[in-house]
Motif scaffolding. Structure first.
Motif, PDB file in Angstrom:
ATOM      1  N   ASN A  90       0.859  -1.184   0.000  1.00  7.05           N
ATOM      2  CA  ASN A  90       0.000   0.000   0.000  1.00  7.05           C
ATOM      3  C   ASN A  90       0.900   1.241   0.000  1.00  7.05           C
ATOM      4  OD1 ASN A  90      -1.829   2.061   0.381  1.00  7.05           O
ATOM      5  ND2 ASN A  90      -3.039   0.945   1.915  1.00  7.05           N
ATOM      6  N   ARG A  91       1.267   1.654  -1.191  1.00  6.38           N
ATOM      7  CA  ARG A  91       2.217   2.764  -1.310  1.00  6.38           C
ATOM      8  C   ARG A  91       1.614   4.073  -0.810  1.00  6.38           C
ATOM      9  NH1 ARG A  91       4.010   3.252  -7.256  1.00  6.38           N
ATOM     10  NH2 ARG A  91       1.757   3.217  -7.564  1.00  6.38           N
ATOM     11  N   GLU A  92       0.349   4.290  -1.132  1.00 11.53           N
ATOM     12  CA  GLU A  92      -0.292   5.543  -0.724  1.00 11.53           C
ATOM     13  C   GLU A  92      -0.269   5.683   0.799  1.00 11.53           C
ATOM     14  OE1 GLU A  92      -1.470   3.333  -2.802  1.00 11.53           O
ATOM     15  OE2 GLU A  92      -2.034   4.320  -4.688  1.00 11.53           O
TER      16      GLU A  92
ATOM     17  N   LEU B  18       4.399   9.037  -6.332  1.00  9.29           N
ATOM     18  CA  LEU B  18       4.284   7.627  -6.698  1.00  9.29           C
ATOM     19  C   LEU B  18       4.715   7.417  -8.148  1.00  9.29           C
ATOM     20  CD1 LEU B  18       0.882   6.593  -5.049  1.00  9.29           C
ATOM     21  CD2 LEU B  18       3.199   6.367  -4.141  1.00  9.29           C
ATOM     22  N   LEU B  19       5.367   6.289  -8.381  1.00  8.65           N
ATOM     23  CA  LEU B  19       5.845   5.938  -9.719  1.00  8.65           C
ATOM     24  C   LEU B  19       4.908   4.945 -10.384  1.00  8.65           C
ATOM     25  CD1 LEU B  19       9.670   5.488  -9.048  1.00  8.65           C
ATOM     26  CD2 LEU B  19       8.618   7.269 -10.469  1.00  8.65           C
TER      27      LEU B  19
ATOM     28  N   GLU C 249       9.665  -1.978   7.636  1.00  6.33           N
ATOM     29  CA  GLU C 249       8.875  -2.579   8.717  1.00  6.33           C
ATOM     30  C   GLU C 249       7.379  -2.472   8.419  1.00  6.33           C
ATOM     31  OE1 GLU C 249      11.966  -1.831  12.457  1.00  6.33           O
ATOM     32  OE2 GLU C 249      10.376  -0.381  12.033  1.00  6.33           O
ATOM     33  N   ALA C 250       6.962  -1.373   7.784  1.00  2.00           N
ATOM     34  CA  ALA C 250       5.547  -1.222   7.432  1.00  2.00           C
ATOM     35  C   ALA C 250       5.149  -2.196   6.325  1.00  2.00           C
ATOM     36  CB  ALA C 250       5.282   0.213   6.989  1.00  2.00           C
ATOM     37  N   MET C 251       6.096  -2.559   5.487  1.00  2.00           N
ATOM     38  CA  MET C 251       5.791  -3.475   4.389  1.00  2.00           C
ATOM     39  C   MET C 251       5.631  -4.914   4.868  1.00  2.00           C
ATOM     40  SD  MET C 251       8.303  -2.121   1.360  1.00  2.00           S
ATOM     41  CE  MET C 251       8.042  -0.553   0.533  1.00  2.00           C
TER      42      MET C 251
ATOM     43  N   TRP D  71       8.309   5.035  -5.555  1.00  2.00           N
ATOM     44  CA  TRP D  71       8.126   6.498  -5.536  1.00  2.00           C
ATOM     45  C   TRP D  71       9.452   7.205  -5.736  1.00  2.00           C
ATOM     46  CZ3 TRP D  71       6.320   3.711  -1.047  1.00  2.00           C
ATOM     47  CH2 TRP D  71       7.333   3.446  -0.112  1.00  2.00           C
ATOM     48  N   LEU D  72       9.345   8.520  -5.968  1.00  2.00           N
ATOM     49  CA  LEU D  72      10.479   9.434  -5.911  1.00  2.00           C
ATOM     50  C   LEU D  72      10.323  10.272  -4.650  1.00  2.00           C
ATOM     51  CD1 LEU D  72      10.431  10.820  -9.594  1.00  2.00           C
ATOM     52  CD2 LEU D  72      11.900   8.992  -8.709  1.00  2.00           C
TER      53      LEU D  72
END
Length: 503
Positions: free
Chosen positions: A293-295, A308-309, A366-368, A471-472
């Motif tokens: 969950n990148r967002e 985000l990429l 750690e969040a991933m 992401w950048l």
């Protein structure tokens, strides 16, 4: 303030003599920059890190450099860099620059530097000259380079080639790097403490420097963000690289410094080495892409300061396609289904992350972990020292890791390095169609055609998912009051772009 603490006694005396007269004099002020990178030694070809490579180009000079105002590569040590045939480039060296010991820059130095980059047993920059087949000295100032195939990206590669002296190397061998480091750049090497710092000193008669540039710059390795911010606060350093979002407010509240931002061109990604299990299974790689969950990570851990990429590059980088969207939205149910379909539910994986190398890297990893475990992976989070992890990634065989790849104003070299067969051991990915497209874009001198080809390659890589593009970062820097410095997208801290205010 930190700057004043670093003033020499002579400088203070000069200031007291009259500010008006001093305005035209070379400042003697010194600054320190807290950086996250490692410094491996004196060999200018012995480190592949972008920032460290740029420091060597300040000392020795490189053939070309990226001009951020013009948005393209421009000659640096060269007077001109032009294609004179389908596979032949001609480099004409400047006649008005000399080495710090007075020696001229010669064509034989360019050839020597190419050969040393390729053959020095300690070189980590072979990728810079991988496309070069042969060199020819036309005269003292002219070199012709023949590439193995048409290579539109050669000027970009030559921006990473420090031009060292053949004469000095022939006389002293590797000792020339330590005791005879005479370059033609705007700063000379003063000192290196391996693993600690590098000190550069302005060359006052160099045309690229001005009276307000710092006299000396110490690049200090400070891996931990807290360390850099504390050092900025107490005046130990005047520029702090990589201030993480949770520390930006603290920097802005300092009485002697402030935060400033620059968009990064460093893609952050999850690399999945297809030569290792389960990453040899495409569904496992796709499951990772749908699991993250990148967002949420950007909002919670990066304070929204990331873009985000949808592929390897973002807006403003060569080959960016505003109409392309990644096929991998956050969809944990798809992740679980993909793993089940591949018979991999519950598969155990080792997940490597650097600590302190990138903004909140450990916290992000750690969040991933719970996201990956929700998809069905059993995750072992590994947090080796950065130097160890980086060495292992370069040697190959690290199965799954969080990483960044900088110097992607033009992504060609990075794409080749990570995604072309035998490009480097870092990912060990192979796809014949990707190979064909990447090789084709390097042969294409028409810019529009080259953009179209590199876009196709990036779309295919994104879909095949040997890496999941994240992401950048919008990079925050801490800058002391009294210093004018606008950070650049590519992690450059060039002395000629730092100015000490005289008021």
């Amino acid at each position: 303030m930190g700057i004043k603490r670093l003033l020499t006694g002579a400088c203070i005396a000069t200031m007291l003599m009259g500010m008006g007269a001093q305005a035209e004099e070379m400042t003697r002020e010194r600054i320190a920059v807290g950086i996250t990178e490692t410094i491996q030694g004196y060999n200018p070809y012995g480190d592949a890190v972008v920032l460290i490579g740029s420091l060597w180009c300040k000392v020795y000079g490189c053939i070309t450099r990226f001009d951020f105002e013009q948005g393209r590569m421009v000659p640096y040590l060269a007077e001109s860099v032009e294609p004179v045939g389908e596979r032949v480039w001609e480099i004409r060296l400047r006649s008005d620059w000399q080495r710090h010991n007075g020696d001229p820059i010669l064509a034989e130095d360019v050839v020597h530097s190419i050969e040393r980059t390729r053959n020095d047993p300690n070189s980590m920059r072979q990728f810079v000259v991988a496309s070069i087949e042969s060199t020819e000295i036309v005269d003292d100032r002219t070199v012709r380079i023949t590439t193995k195939e048409p290579d539109a990206t050669l000027p970009d590669n030559l921006s990473l080639l420090p031009v060292t002296s053949k004469k000095l190397y022939d006389a002293y061998g590797q000792d020339a790097d330590r005791n005879h480091a005479y370059g033609a750049g705007p700063y000379r090497l003063v000192e290196i403490s391996i693993g600690n710092h590098m000190v550069l000193e302005r060359v006052d008669d160099h045309p690229m420097v001005s009276p307000t540039n710092p006299y000396q710059i110490m690049y200090r390795i400070m891996a931990e963000p807290e360390q850099r911010v504390t050092a900025l606060s107490n005046g130990e350093i005047q520029i702090a690289q990589g201030v993480p979002p949770q520390l930006v407010a603290r920097v802005d509240e300092l009485p002697n410094a402030h935060a400033t931002f620059a968009n990064s061109v460093e893609m952050m990604f999850l690399a999945m080495n297809p030569s290792t299990h389960p990453w040899d299974v495409k569904e496992a790689r796709q499951a990772v892409a749908h699991a993250i969950n990148r967002e949420a990570i950007v909002a919670a851990l990066l304070d929204g300061r990331a873009t985000l990429l949808d592929g390897p590059v973002g807006e403003g980088q060569f080959g960016y396609d505003p109409d392309f969207r990644t096929p991998y939205d956050f969809a944990p149910e798809k992740s679980r289904a993909l793993l089940e379909e591949a018979g991999l539910s519950g598969v155990e994986i080792d997940f490597y992350t650097p600590v302190g190398r990138y903004t909140t890297d450990r916290q992000i990893a750690e969040a991933m972990v719970p996201m990956l475990e929700d998809a069905g992976f059993k995750v072992n989070l590994r947090t080796p020292e950065w130097a160890t992890l980086w060495a292992n990634v370069q040697a190959g065989g690290v199965p799954f890791y969080y990483m960044g790849r900088g110097q992607m104003l033009d992504p060609s070299r990075a794409l080749r390095q990570y995604f072309e067969t035998d490009g480097s051991p870092r990912l060990d990915y192979s796809n014949s169609e990707v190979d064909r497209l990447l090789q084709a874009e390097r042969r294409t001198f028409d810019v529009d055609q080259r953009v179209a080809t590199v876009r196709k390659a990036m779309e295919l890589i994104t879909e095949d998912a040997p890496a999941h593009f994240l992401w950048l970062h919008q990079m925050a820097w801490g800058v002391a009051d009294g210093v004018d410095f606008t950070p650049r997208p590519a992690d450059r801290v060039d002395g000629w772009e730092i100015h000490i205010r005289q008021d």
